[in-house]
Design a protein around this motif. Structure first.
Motif, mmCIF file in Angstrom:
data_model
loop_
_atom_site.group_PDB
_atom_site.id
_atom_site.type_symbol
_atom_site.label_atom_id
_atom_site.label_comp_id
_atom_site.label_asym_id
_atom_site.label_seq_id
_atom_site.Cartn_x
_atom_site.Cartn_y
_atom_site.Cartn_z
ATOM 1 N N ARG A 251 10.404 -57.902 120.054
ATOM 2 C CA ARG A 251 9.517 -57.171 120.972
ATOM 3 C C ARG A 251 10.115 -55.832 121.391
ATOM 4 N N THR A 252 11.445 -55.761 121.449
ATOM 5 C CA THR A 252 12.120 -54.532 121.898
ATOM 6 C C THR A 252 12.881 -53.877 120.747
ATOM 7 N N ALA A 253 12.375 -54.044 119.536
ATOM 8 C CA ALA A 253 13.104 -53.621 118.340
ATOM 9 C C ALA A 253 13.496 -52.151 118.361
ATOM 10 N N GLU A 254 12.653 -51.296 118.940
ATOM 11 C CA GLU A 254 12.922 -49.854 118.931
ATOM 12 C C GLU A 254 13.716 -49.398 120.153
ATOM 13 N N ASN A 255 14.049 -50.323 121.038
ATOM 14 C CA ASN A 255 14.780 -49.972 122.262
ATOM 15 C C ASN A 255 16.291 -49.998 122.028
ATOM 16 N N PHE A 256 16.992 -49.187 122.805
ATOM 17 C CA PHE A 256 18.438 -49.285 122.917
ATOM 18 C C PHE A 256 18.758 -50.073 124.176
ATOM 19 N N SER A 257 19.709 -50.979 124.104
ATOM 20 C CA SER A 257 20.085 -51.752 125.290
ATOM 21 C C SER A 257 20.807 -50.871 126.298
ATOM 22 N N SER A 258 20.839 -51.320 127.535
ATOM 23 C CA SER A 258 21.523 -50.559 128.585
ATOM 24 C C SER A 258 23.017 -50.432 128.282
ATOM 25 N N MET A 259 23.621 -51.480 127.715
ATOM 26 C CA MET A 259 25.050 -51.417 127.417
ATOM 27 C C MET A 259 25.329 -50.472 126.255
ATOM 28 N N GLN A 260 24.448 -50.455 125.263
ATOM 29 C CA GLN A 260 24.613 -49.491 124.171
ATOM 30 C C GLN A 260 24.563 -48.068 124.708
ATOM 31 N N GLN A 261 23.642 -47.824 125.640
ATOM 32 C CA GLN A 261 23.530 -46.500 126.241
ATOM 33 C C GLN A 261 24.759 -46.164 127.094
ATOM 34 N N ASP A 262 25.296 -47.169 127.779
ATOM 35 C CA ASP A 262 26.518 -46.936 128.567
ATOM 36 C C ASP A 262 27.672 -46.513 127.669
ATOM 37 N N VAL A 263 27.814 -47.173 126.530
ATOM 38 C CA VAL A 263 28.899 -46.831 125.613
ATOM 39 C C VAL A 263 28.682 -45.438 125.024
ATOM 40 N N VAL A 264 27.460 -45.149 124.608
ATOM 41 C CA VAL A 264 27.155 -43.833 124.025
ATOM 42 C C VAL A 264 27.470 -42.717 125.009
ATOM 43 N N HIS A 265 27.140 -42.948 126.278
ATOM 44 C CA HIS A 265 27.369 -41.921 127.301
ATOM 45 C C HIS A 265 28.723 -42.081 128.004
ATOM 46 N N GLN A 266 29.550 -42.980 127.458
ATOM 47 C CA GLN A 266 30.909 -43.194 127.950
ATOM 48 C C GLN A 266 30.952 -43.537 129.444
ATOM 49 N N ARG A 267 30.078 -44.486 129.799
ATOM 50 C CA ARG A 267 30.045 -45.003 131.166
ATOM 51 C C ARG A 267 30.621 -46.417 131.194
ATOM 52 N N ARG A 268 30.994 -46.831 132.371
ATOM 53 C CA ARG A 268 31.452 -48.211 132.540
ATOM 54 C C ARG A 268 30.311 -49.170 132.193
ATOM 55 N N THR A 269 30.634 -50.274 131.528
ATOM 56 C CA THR A 269 29.628 -51.259 131.134
ATOM 57 C C THR A 269 29.615 -52.441 132.112
ATOM 58 N N GLU A 270 28.604 -53.291 131.950
ATOM 59 C CA GLU A 270 28.486 -54.499 132.776
ATOM 60 C C GLU A 270 29.091 -55.714 132.069
ATOM 61 N N THR A 271 30.076 -55.475 131.248
ATOM 62 C CA THR A 271 30.703 -56.546 130.467
ATOM 63 C C THR A 271 31.147 -57.717 131.333
ATOM 64 N N ASN A 272 31.791 -57.433 132.450
ATOM 65 C CA ASN A 272 32.353 -58.526 133.265
ATOM 66 C C ASN A 272 31.287 -59.365 133.956
ATOM 67 N N ALA A 273 30.082 -58.822 134.124
ATOM 68 C CA ALA A 273 28.994 -59.588 134.729
ATOM 69 C C ALA A 273 28.168 -60.330 133.689
ATOM 70 N N ILE A 274 28.421 -60.065 132.410
ATOM 71 C CA ILE A 274 27.678 -60.729 131.338
ATOM 72 C C ILE A 274 28.649 -61.625 130.562
#
Length: 308
Positions: A251-274
């Protein structure tokens, strides 16, 4: 159709006045919610680190948001999981005695941290959503229609169900109200545990995960999540969860995930909460989760390379 354990939002038969809403930050989901509220006649303010007037385009309409003005009566907090505690601490001095706060983020683990910060008369809620949004320059794109589930987390919240639910139905509906948010958080965590880490590590859109080379890894990740959720008292069936995850990927095939966007923009990810939350809960129950542990370590190492 509404999910088991939830019910649709009732029509407004209450004389209780609408709450005055504010949104923390200027993230995509928050601005999507603010835009839909404004178009419905609300006047949501934005609570930002530096007060500012924010102009955006939404559905080809120009919208303007002013800074939130204390005292704050109702606040949607759609920030990253790691920023929730500090956000609520910052809000504390500006909240009314009966303020209603709605948390909304990926992952789990923030609720026990936030509840003790509030007065007994202040309500806390959690809203989990499947809506997708993307911020592009000064425009907000609604990249995925979804639905949301809202649940009160304390007694003070339950006294304001009608007003809060009806606003959130406008902001991120269609909305269902549940008595217990935990089953829904575990269901979404299973989805996040697959899509967010794998798209971030492989730098791909969600739809790429439908390819054959990812299927065994997805199955292994979800088997571990289901083991931990079941031990925590929220049973999940691996086959059904995998089917659900694959439907979301499609259903979301064309979307980028929030974590993918965080990595691309070199932001902290939500890894520890997932992935990290799954690993921590597994340790409580003495369950081995090597696949989720590996994802957590890979993501933290990746993040370390650009977050110094």
């Amino acid at each position: 159709m509404f999910l088991p354990g939830s019910r649709p939002v009732a029509q407004n038969t209450s004389t209780q006045p609408a709450l005055s809403w504010n949104i923390v930050g200027r993230g995509a989901i928050g601005l999507l919610a603010a835009s839909r509220l404004q178009l419905a006649g609300y006047k949501p303010g934005l609570w930002l680190h530096q007060p500012a007037i924010v102009d955006i385009q939404f559905q080809q309409q120009p919208l303007q948001f002013l800074s939130a003005t204390p005292p704050l009566q109702a606040v949607l907090i759609p920030v990253k999981s790691y920023a929730v505690f500090d956000a609520v601490k910052t809000l504390q001095p500006f909240l009314t005695e009966d303020a209603q706060l709605v948390l909304s983020h990926n992952g789990m683990g923030t609720i026990p941290e936030v509840l003790p910060l509030l007065l007994p008369t202040q309500g806390l809620w959690f809203l989990t959503t499947t809506h997708g949004a993307l911020k592009q320059q000064d425009a907000i794109l609604h990249t995925g229609n979804g639905h949301s589930v809202l649940a009160p987390l304390n007694a003070a919240a339950s006294r304001h169900t009608t007003a809060v639910a009806q606003a959130m139905d406008i902001a991120l509906g269609p909305l269902a109200v549940a008595a217990d948010i935990e089953p829904f958080l575990w269901q979404k965590l299973a989805i996040n545990a697959v899509i967010n880490p794998l798209t971030a590590l492989h730098n791909c859109k969600n739809g790429a995960l439908a390819q054959p080379q990812y299927q065994q890894q997805i199955k292994a990740i979800l088997h571990e999540v289901c083991q931990v959720a079941t031990a925590a008292g929220y049973p999940l069936q691996p086959a059904l969860v995998q089917q659900n995850v694959m439907q979301v990927i499609e259903r979301t095939a064309e979307n980028f995930s929030s974590m993918q966007q965080d990595v691309v923009h070199q932001r902290r990810t939500e890894t520890n909460a997932i992935s990290g939350f799954i690993v921590a809960q597994a340790a409580r129950f003495n369950i081995a989760v090597p696949h989720n542990s590996q994802l957590q370590q890979q993501l933290l190492q990746l993040q370390q390379r650009y977050c110094r």
